[in-house]
Design a protein around this motif. Sequence first.
Motif, short mmCIF file in Angstrom:
data_model
loop_
_atom_site.label_atom_id
_atom_site.label_comp_id
_atom_site.label_asym_id
_atom_site.label_seq_id
_atom_site.Cartn_x
_atom_site.Cartn_y
_atom_site.Cartn_z
N ALA A 111 -113.72 -57.88 -12.46
CA ALA A 111 -113.20 -57.34 -11.22
C ALA A 111 -113.34 -55.83 -11.21
CB ALA A 111 -111.74 -57.73 -11.04
N LEU A 112 -113.67 -55.28 -10.06
CA LEU A 112 -113.76 -53.83 -9.88
C LEU A 112 -112.78 -53.40 -8.79
CD1 LEU A 112 -117.66 -53.46 -9.77
CD2 LEU A 112 -116.17 -53.20 -11.76
N LEU A 136 -111.36 -54.73 -14.48
CA LEU A 136 -110.37 -55.64 -15.06
C LEU A 136 -111.04 -56.98 -15.36
CD1 LEU A 136 -107.49 -55.15 -12.45
CD2 LEU A 136 -107.41 -54.37 -14.82
N PRO A 137 -110.55 -57.71 -16.38
CA PRO A 137 -110.98 -59.09 -16.52
C PRO A 137 -110.32 -59.94 -15.43
CG PRO A 137 -109.25 -58.63 -18.10
CD PRO A 137 -109.53 -57.33 -17.37
N ALA A 138 -111.00 -60.97 -14.98
CA ALA A 138 -110.45 -61.77 -13.89
C ALA A 138 -110.83 -63.23 -14.05
CB ALA A 138 -110.96 -61.25 -12.54
N LEU A 139 -109.98 -64.08 -13.51
CA LEU A 139 -110.29 -65.49 -13.32
C LEU A 139 -110.29 -65.74 -11.82
CD1 LEU A 139 -107.98 -67.15 -15.99
CD2 LEU A 139 -110.48 -66.97 -16.09
N GLU A 140 -111.34 -66.35 -11.33
CA GLU A 140 -111.32 -66.81 -9.95
C GLU A 140 -111.14 -68.32 -9.97
OE1 GLU A 140 -113.77 -67.00 -5.75
OE2 GLU A 140 -114.72 -66.04 -7.48
N PRO A 172 -106.18 -51.61 -16.77
CA PRO A 172 -107.39 -51.03 -16.16
C PRO A 172 -108.29 -50.40 -17.21
CG PRO A 172 -105.39 -50.32 -15.02
CD PRO A 172 -104.95 -50.96 -16.28
N VAL A 173 -109.60 -50.60 -17.05
CA VAL A 173 -110.58 -50.05 -17.99
C VAL A 173 -111.58 -49.21 -17.21
CG1 VAL A 173 -112.38 -50.57 -19.67
CG2 VAL A 173 -110.32 -52.01 -19.55
N PRO A 174 -111.72 -47.91 -17.51
CA PRO A 174 -112.72 -47.09 -16.80
C PRO A 174 -114.13 -47.48 -17.24
CG PRO A 174 -111.66 -45.82 -18.53
CD PRO A 174 -110.92 -47.12 -18.46
N ILE A 251 -113.02 -61.19 -22.15
CA ILE A 251 -114.25 -60.46 -21.84
C ILE A 251 -114.26 -59.21 -22.70
CG2 ILE A 251 -115.62 -59.32 -20.06
CD1 ILE A 251 -114.26 -61.09 -17.99
N SER A 252 -115.27 -59.09 -23.55
CA SER A 252 -115.31 -57.98 -24.49
C SER A 252 -115.26 -56.65 -23.75
CB SER A 252 -116.58 -58.06 -25.35
OG SER A 252 -117.75 -57.95 -24.56
N GLY A 253 -114.46 -55.73 -24.28
CA GLY A 253 -114.32 -54.41 -23.67
C GLY A 253 -113.32 -54.35 -22.55
N LEU A 254 -112.92 -55.52 -22.01
CA LEU A 254 -111.99 -55.56 -20.89
C LEU A 254 -110.67 -56.25 -21.21
CD1 LEU A 254 -114.35 -56.41 -17.88
CD2 LEU A 254 -113.55 -54.17 -18.62
N GLY A 255 -110.69 -57.17 -22.17
CA GLY A 255 -109.46 -57.86 -22.53
C GLY A 255 -109.44 -59.30 -22.05
#
Length: 268
Positions: A111-112, A136-140, A172-174, A251-255
Amino acid sequence: MPSPPAVVEAADLLADAARTGAACLPVRELFEGGGDLETAYAVQQLGVRRGLDSGRRIVGRKIGLTSVAVQRQLGVDRPDFGALFADMAVPDGGEVVVGRLLQPKVEAEVALVLGRDLPHRACTVVDVLRAVDFALPALEIVDSRVRGWDISLVDTVADNASCGLYVLGATPVPLTTVDLRTVTMAMTHGGETVSEGTGTDCLGGPLNAAVWLASALAERGDPLRAGDLVLTGALGPMVPAGPGDVFEAHISGLGSVRVGFAKEGGEL
């Protein structure tokens, strides 16, 4: 101008299916030759307008069908988009009540969240990089109001790109700290990995998907704006969900991000 009768009928069928919990027949059957993409988006836009008129609030857009694996699952060959409403959000670690969706399936994605508008019809990766505030990591949790997921591209577009619900991670991840092309995703169910993928499985990278969406929406005169949430599309195959199921994606780098589906009588 008033919508054509077949467009109104299609929107009514999809709305009735969502309201009653009884999936409908494919709406493509209402249109000569199965309909076309513009007709499908006309149905979607009518449904979105009705949602806004009823007091719902749009918070962003989703991109669908960005994964070749998901395209193969549904028998289509191009992305699409739909509207995200505020009432589709489920908290990280929350539960979805039984009966809230008709035929839910879960997919993991990036997610952005935008900090700037994206008004250009020929959007570039640089434009997106400048506009994104964080990822962000997300589940849809996708859903179809069409019986048995018997859908063409026309059906899924008309059905708001098969939107259901979504779950966002909390940190949040920049983009300066992660290359979205190289992220890896693993989604588990009951401790077993049920879906895997990488950033490149989403149109070669989630930023490419965002470029496609920004350009498509600007072309239609409805561009992405600062504050919008963008679900960039699946990183791996979607997985059917049922009562009692729990899914977690890393998701690596995002959590990580997690969601459960309540058993009979459960609550959101």
